[in-house]
Design a protein around this motif. Structure first.
Motif, PDB file in Angstrom:
ATOM      1  N   SER A  59       2.188   0.954   5.470  1.00 15.85           N
ATOM      2  CA  SER A  59       2.766   1.146   4.132  1.00 15.85           C
ATOM      3  C   SER A  59       3.359  -0.151   3.599  1.00 15.85           C
ATOM      4  N   LYS A  60       3.864  -0.968   4.551  1.00 14.93           N
ATOM      5  CA  LYS A  60       4.537  -2.195   4.122  1.00 14.93           C
ATOM      6  C   LYS A  60       3.566  -3.296   3.725  1.00 14.93           C
ATOM      7  N   LEU A  61       2.302  -3.132   4.059  1.00 14.03           N
ATOM      8  CA  LEU A  61       1.341  -4.191   3.724  1.00 14.03           C
ATOM      9  C   LEU A  61       1.016  -4.159   2.228  1.00 14.03           C
ATOM     10  N   SER A  62       0.893  -5.329   1.645  1.00 17.40           N
ATOM     11  CA  SER A  62       0.448  -5.401   0.246  1.00 17.40           C
ATOM     12  C   SER A  62      -1.063  -5.192   0.232  1.00 17.40           C
ATOM     13  N   PRO A  63      -1.608  -4.847  -0.940  1.00 17.05           N
ATOM     14  CA  PRO A  63      -3.066  -4.682  -1.016  1.00 17.05           C
ATOM     15  C   PRO A  63      -3.807  -5.920  -0.508  1.00 17.05           C
ATOM     16  N   GLU A  64      -3.253  -7.116  -0.790  1.00 11.40           N
ATOM     17  CA  GLU A  64      -3.910  -8.341  -0.327  1.00 11.40           C
ATOM     18  C   GLU A  64      -3.881  -8.430   1.186  1.00 11.40           C
ATOM     19  N   GLU A  65      -2.721  -8.059   1.763  1.00 13.20           N
ATOM     20  CA  GLU A  65      -2.610  -8.126   3.223  1.00 13.20           C
ATOM     21  C   GLU A  65      -3.560  -7.127   3.885  1.00 13.20           C
ATOM     22  N   MET A  66      -3.667  -5.960   3.273  1.00 18.90           N
ATOM     23  CA  MET A  66      -4.563  -4.934   3.814  1.00 18.90           C
ATOM     24  C   MET A  66      -6.004  -5.432   3.787  1.00 18.90           C
ATOM     25  N   TYR A  75      -9.341   3.188   5.244  1.00 24.17           N
ATOM     26  CA  TYR A  75      -9.257   2.229   4.139  1.00 24.17           C
ATOM     27  C   TYR A  75     -10.611   2.109   3.467  1.00 24.17           C
ATOM     28  N   CYS A  76     -10.697   2.594   2.220  1.00 23.60           N
ATOM     29  CA  CYS A  76     -11.968   2.578   1.495  1.00 23.60           C
ATOM     30  C   CYS A  76     -11.740   2.057   0.086  1.00 23.60           C
ATOM     31  N   ASP A  77     -12.453   1.041  -0.290  1.00 26.10           N
ATOM     32  CA  ASP A  77     -12.380   0.498  -1.657  1.00 26.10           C
ATOM     33  C   ASP A  77     -10.944   0.314  -2.137  1.00 26.10           C
ATOM     34  N   GLY A  78     -10.115  -0.299  -1.334  1.00 22.77           N
ATOM     35  CA  GLY A  78      -8.755  -0.606  -1.774  1.00 22.77           C
ATOM     36  C   GLY A  78      -7.788   0.558  -1.734  1.00 22.77           C
ATOM     37  N   GLU A  79      -8.242   1.715  -1.283  1.00 21.49           N
ATOM     38  CA  GLU A  79      -7.364   2.886  -1.228  1.00 21.49           C
ATOM     39  C   GLU A  79      -7.286   3.413   0.199  1.00 21.49           C
ATOM     40  N   ILE A  80      -6.229   4.180   0.475  1.00 16.52           N
ATOM     41  CA  ILE A  80      -6.160   4.888   1.742  1.00 16.52           C
ATOM     42  C   ILE A  80      -6.616   6.318   1.453  1.00 16.52           C
ATOM     43  N   ALA A  81      -7.742   6.705   2.018  1.00 19.25           N
ATOM     44  CA  ALA A  81      -8.318   8.004   1.672  1.00 19.25           C
ATOM     45  C   ALA A  81      -8.710   8.757   2.935  1.00 19.25           C
ATOM     46  N   PRO A  82      -8.686  10.101   2.879  1.00 16.42           N
ATOM     47  CA  PRO A  82      -9.072  10.878   4.060  1.00 16.42           C
ATOM     48  C   PRO A  82     -10.577  10.837   4.301  1.00 16.42           C
ATOM     49  N   ARG A  83     -10.962  10.630   5.561  1.00 17.37           N
ATOM     50  CA  ARG A  83     -12.373  10.687   5.927  1.00 17.37           C
ATOM     51  C   ARG A  83     -12.498  11.528   7.191  1.00 17.37           C
ATOM     52  N   MET A 135       0.847  -1.204   0.000  1.00 17.16           N
ATOM     53  CA  MET A 135       0.000   0.000   0.000  1.00 17.16           C
ATOM     54  C   MET A 135       0.880   1.252   0.000  1.00 17.16           C
ATOM     55  N   LYS A 136       2.165   1.098  -0.305  1.00 21.60           N
ATOM     56  CA  LYS A 136       3.119   2.211  -0.186  1.00 21.60           C
ATOM     57  C   LYS A 136       2.667   3.444  -0.970  1.00 21.60           C
ATOM     58  N   ASP A 137       2.283   3.213  -2.234  1.00 17.62           N
ATOM     59  CA  ASP A 137       1.933   4.346  -3.093  1.00 17.62           C
ATOM     60  C   ASP A 137       0.712   5.080  -2.569  1.00 17.62           C
TER      61      ASP A 137
END
Lengths: 309, 481
Positions: free
Chosen positions: B36-43, B422-430, B1-3
């Motif tokens: 950041s170190k987690l992969s999308p699958e791990e997240m 964490y929303c729909d596979g992205e890290i987004a501000p809420r 999820m680094k990017d």
């Protein structure tokens, strides 16, 4: 700490419903096993399973035909048929939800899991292929729940009222299972003697009583002896005698147990007086009917003594 | 999820974990590096594990409109919100101060009414409020404390400071979710706890017990405490049972209790047992059909008599709601000066009172910039967020305000802080807020952190669970020695 009457009542029903779910699962399982042993063409009907839980009216509201599929669906998968495994588990869960605070911590999660499991699998388990596994799993989970109660619940009032509920339901279901066997025997007797033997052996199995019976009376399954064992054994935990004795013990620490004791003793003497050898199957069924009426009275007396608000 | 973490920005507001230039705040560094170190699958796996844990633990809340379906899994975001211990200490002191002032106010209002006599608050605002209960006049509960459990909603503005949005003094809920959130986080992110010193929250039921026990009219080592719930169909039933269990108290419904000779008893299998303290989770007006709504079947006839006679303690005391009126809110800072002779350690949001002519004119001119709220509703059903509302809504609220000015207040639209979610596979501000709980009896105590509620929809400012909000675990972290 003392216990609210309303909570005691819910615990009592929680235990009854779980016991009922397990007994029904056992009964369906045993009956299915029994049917496998009968040569094609001689199968007895499945209807006695419905009759034995007094559910003919409810059944006929929903189904036209007393087919295996309909009956099994009614007994395990229907959401609103009284006494179905699914309904009993849901009702138990509703009661646990409002009594969580006096049950072991893991109970709510486990009952919830059981509820989800039954909800996900009950319908697909009507088919013979899946039925056995489903019922076994349900039974295992019940045993797990019971084990937790046994090993981690303080012997307080919560425990007692659950135990009382279990005992009443257990006695009720045990007597009903014998009733199924008696009814089925009357149906198949002339045609197939071997079937009768298999039937009664499966009955013992459905009560988890097969090995206990063998140890006490040997491997030959004689109908009279089986009835004697199920009615009168002092050591077998599902026998009517044992349930009644335990009811007496469990109510001992409660306020004003005498009216309940009086009924328990009366019921017990009827059971002990029943002579299986000299009685016909019809006599047996009449005796069971009486016994069930006594249980209803006992339930009423329990309400009067402790649950009335 | 680094990017996803690298490109994360939350423009035009304060973000709890990430600064304006995209760097993690000091207290969040290890947490951000971990995620950041987690992969999308791990997240995704963390998220699913949390959902499973919630389902299994039976966390559920109900919303009234859902009819018979009273279970609903409750949205939870796995990324904790982190607050520095030293920032929290100021907030915590401010909340205790506020709690003391509010209780002094309630006690004053039902007794001497000196704050009204001295003209600090216009008398009609208080006495004409629907939350002022005549039946409570002349009563002095133990320690002069009325609101024993207070849930105060805080928001963090663009300046990074906490502001009080409202005080909930009647039957504030949500504390069980704070506790369960921590349980879920421990299951899902056990490795992260080794890298932080997080202040524990799980002693809340014990603190609540101590607070309630201190109210007992009879001097007993273990007073009989009950939690009075409206029943399984109430949206907070789960919490009622959770707290009863945590305190070893008895969870009762109205018909489990009876009043004889001004003493409250519960019906038990051993006969009637006297009750010392009632932690009630039903509204004032349903409490006693003899005094309030005669059609209420939730309450207990005679319970007010027993309370007035001093034979039972009720928490929160009936009538406490007089201080959580949104109009009264506008005066809390003045109360702190008046009763405690102190300066507020934590600020309220500037509040315009629509019954005041000057304020009203300002409000009607500036509706698109303001948040308008009814003065005494909870749950966020009847409010308007000006910048997000249509012009038709502005007109509708202008009309409502003119028809019934006493019923409305307005506040500037704060830019609620955000946190990475964490929303729909992205890290987004809420956007989020925070509800800590303040306990007051013989002693007072504030939860370390509280319940963080998140508006799960993009851009939304409404965090109520009844309107699609979710929540996060809240960590007050101390520096590791």
């Amino acid at each position: 700490m003392t216990m609210l009457s309303s909570v005691a009542e819910r615990l009592y029903w929680t235990a009854r419903y779980l016991e009922r779910a397990e007994s029904t699962a056992r009964l369906v399982n045993a009956y299915t096993q029994f049917v496998f042993d009968i040569p094609v063409g001689f199968e007895p009907g499945w209807e006695s399973l419905i009759r034995t839980i007094d559910a003919n009216d409810a059944f006929e509201l929903r189904y036209k035909k007393y087919s295996e599929r309909n009956i099994i669906k009614f007994l395990i998968a229907d959401n609103d048929s009284p006494g179905s495994v699914r309904h009993s588990v849901r009702a138990a869960r509703e009661n646990v939800r409002t009594t969580r605070d006096c049950l072991p911590e893991s109970w709510w999660e486990l009952v919830n899991e059981l509820h989800l499991y039954v909800g996900d699998h009950a319908v697909s388990s009507v088919a013979r292929r899946n039925r056995f596994q489903f019922l076994e799993r349900v039974i295992r989970r019940m045993q797990q729940l019971r084990g937790i109660v046994h090993s981690s619940m303080p012997r307080d009032q919560a425990y007692r009222f659950m135990r009382i509920g279990s005992l009443i339901e257990c006695a009720d279901m045990t007597s009903r299972v014998v009733d199924v066997a008696a009814a089925t025997t009357m149906q198949i007797k002339q045609e197939n003697a071997a079937a009768t033997e298999s039937l009664w052996a499966n009955l013992l199995r459905s009560l988890s009583a097969l090995s206990a019976y063998r140890r006490e009376t040997g491997p030959v399954t004689e109908t009279d002896e089986i009835i004697d064992f199920i009615f009168k054994s002092k050591s077998f935990a599902r026998s009517l005698h044992f349930c009644l004795n335990s009811l007496e013990e469990e109510t001992e620490g409660l306020r004003n147990p005498r009216p309940v004791w009086h009924l328990v003793r009366k019921t017990r003497s009827t059971i002990l007086a029943f002579d299986a050898e000299k009685s016909s199957l019809q006599d047996l069924r009449t005796c069971i009917d009486d016994f069930q009426l006594q249980l209803i009275k006992l339930n009423d007396e329990i309400y009067k003594s402790w649950f009335q608000r | 999820m680094k990017d996803s973490w690298k490109s994360y920005r939350s423009p035009d507001c304060f973000d709890e974990l990430i600064t304006g230039n995209g760097a993690p705040r000091s207290a969040a560094r290890r947490l951000v590096s971990h995620f950041s170190k987690l992969s999308p699958e791990e997240m995704e796996a963390r998220k699913e594990a949390a959902e499973l844990a919630i389902r299994e633990m039976g966390i559920s809340f109900t919303i009234y409109s859902q009819g018979s379906n009273i279970d609903r899994a409750w949205p939870f975001d796995v990324i904790p919100r982190v607050i520095r211990g030293r920032d929290w200490r100021v907030v915590s002191a401010g909340l205790r101060q506020r709690g003391r002032a509010l209780n002094a106010f309630i006690n004053d209002i039902y007794n001497k009414q000196s704050i009204l006599a001295d003209g600090v608050i216009p008398a009609e605002i208080v006495l004409e409020s629907g939350n002022f209960l005549e039946a409570c006049r002349g009563i002095r509960p133990k320690y002069g404390v009325w609101a024993h459990v207070c849930g105060t909603d805080l928001v963090r503005n663009i300046d990074g400071r906490f502001y009080v949005l409202e005080d909930n003094l009647r039957v504030p809920s949500g504390v069980s979710y704070m506790l369960e959130n921590r349980e879920v986080t421990k299951r899902v992110l056990p490795e992260l706890f080794f890298r932080y010193k997080v202040r524990p929250v799980d002693d809340y039921p014990l603190r609540l017990y101590q607070t309630l026990a201190s109210l007992s009219p009879r001097e007993r080592k273990r007073p009989t405490i009950v939690v009075l719930t409206p029943g399984i169909f109430n949206s907070a039933y789960f919490e009622h049972s959770f707290l009863a269990e945590g305190m070893g108290a008895t969870l009762v419904e109205g018909n489990d209790l009876i009043v004889k000779d001004d003493v409250v008893f519960m019906r038990t299998v051993d006969g009637p047992v006297r009750v010392d303290v009632i932690y009630r989770r039903i509204d004032d007006k349903f409490l006693d059909p003899e005094v309030f709504r005669p059609d209420s079947s939730l309450g207990v006839p005679g319970i007010m008599r027993a309370w007035k006679a001093g034979n039972v303690a009720i928490a929160n005391a009936p009538g406490s709601g007089v201080a959580d009126d949104k109009v009264v809110y506008a005066y809390v800072e003045k109360m702190i000066g008046y009763y405690l002779d102190e300066k507020p350690l934590i600020r309220s949001v500037k509040t315009y009172l629509c019954h005041d002519q000057q304020d009203r004119e300002y409000v009607l001119k500036n509706l698109p910039k303001l948040v308008v709220k009814p003065a005494n509703e909870s749950g966020g059903y009847g409010m308007m967020v000006g910048p997000h509302a249509s012009r038709a809504m502005h007109r509708k609220f202008a009309r409502l305000i003119e028809e019934n000015p006493r019923n409305y207040i307005a506040q500037p639209t704060l830019s609620l802080s955000t946190a990475p979610t964490y929303c729909d596979g992205e890290i987004a501000p809420r956007h989020l807020d925070l509800r800590p709980f303040i306990l007051q009896g013989r002693d007072s105590w504030v939860t370390p952190g509280g319940l963080t509620r998140v508006a799960m929809r993009k851009g939304s400012l409404v965090v109520n669970s009844s309107q699609g909000g979710g929540s996060k675990d809240t960590w007050i972290v101390e520096r590791r020695k």
